[in-house]
Design a protein around this motif. Sequence first.
Motif, PDB file in Angstrom:
ATOM      1  N   HIS A 104     -16.235  13.036  -4.094  1.00 29.19           N
ATOM      2  CA  HIS A 104     -17.682  13.253  -4.095  1.00 29.19           C
ATOM      3  C   HIS A 104     -18.346  12.267  -5.038  1.00 29.19           C
ATOM      4  N   GLY A 108     -16.244   9.584  -4.170  1.00 29.28           N
ATOM      5  CA  GLY A 108     -16.272   9.064  -2.811  1.00 29.28           C
ATOM      6  C   GLY A 108     -16.129   7.554  -2.779  1.00 29.28           C
ATOM      7  N   THR A 111     -12.512   6.917  -3.407  1.00 31.00           N
ATOM      8  CA  THR A 111     -11.762   7.176  -2.175  1.00 31.00           C
ATOM      9  C   THR A 111     -11.743   5.930  -1.294  1.00 31.00           C
ATOM     10  N   GLY A 125     -15.456  10.811   2.160  1.00 39.66           N
ATOM     11  CA  GLY A 125     -16.408  10.554   1.095  1.00 39.66           C
ATOM     12  C   GLY A 125     -17.615  11.460   1.271  1.00 39.66           C
ATOM     13  N   PRO A 128     -20.974   9.639  -1.023  1.00 34.72           N
ATOM     14  CA  PRO A 128     -20.258   8.705  -1.890  1.00 34.72           C
ATOM     15  C   PRO A 128     -21.180   7.652  -2.503  1.00 34.72           C
ATOM     16  N   LEU A 222     -17.401   9.792   6.360  1.00 35.50           N
ATOM     17  CA  LEU A 222     -18.464   9.816   5.363  1.00 35.50           C
ATOM     18  C   LEU A 222     -19.403  10.973   5.669  1.00 35.50           C
TER      19      LEU A 222
END
Length: 251
Positions: A104, A108, A111, A125, A128, A222
């Motif tokens: 988060h 994100g 990630t 994400g 993100p 996403l």
Amino acid sequence: MSEPAEPTPAAEVPHTNGHAPPQPTILLIHGLWMTGLCWEHWISFFASHGYTAIAPSWPGFGDRTPAEIRADPKALRGLTIHAVIEHYVNIIESLPSPPIIMGHSFGGLFTQILLSKGYGVAGVGISPAQPSGVVILKPSTIKASFGVLGNPFTYNKAVPFTESQFHYAFGNALDKKESKVLWERYSVHAAAHVLWQGALGLLGGGDGAVDWKKADRAPLLLVAGTNDHVVPREVVEAEKERSMLGRRSSS
């Protein structure tokens, strides 16, 4: 982080020798102003669906509570994106198999960086933070981060996150009383250097860069929040377009 919604039932997993193959671990990565504790309800949720989820905090946090970190935040001073990424690389390499990586906000972004380095079987994400080169900045993002970016002397510091700042950045869908409960349980100081790296790297390069053209990068989902003040939907849409452009250019 709020509790996750009930997912759409997935297709049945193929069995091998009468046994379902083990589910990958879900690695949950928190963002700025938080610790791994923010994922506590997500861990329980995933466990109820047969997954093992872990949420180790950023380096230097240890197993301290947010209250303990607020009382002694020096571990956040000078913390870099590179150090955080290396921390999670070490965790991933200690796992029995590649994980699903879910993050988060700055988590994100991490990630996406980890996926572009070849780690993980899939990534998610959630609102993100944008990677280097995604040049879009909304007024609400500036306001949410102004406690750090509004003062250049915070560059290597741990910056407090007030109750009102938390309410605007994370609790804006709640009333002030509900937001205060979450602020007291989850919030910590900002690792300001990480935020400065993200802001200064918007034009490209730096530790916040993602290898968009990596042909064998694991799939990425996403997720945008309609009323997110820190990473508005338009920012996530820009990230999606940049990621898809990278995919097309690598094929």
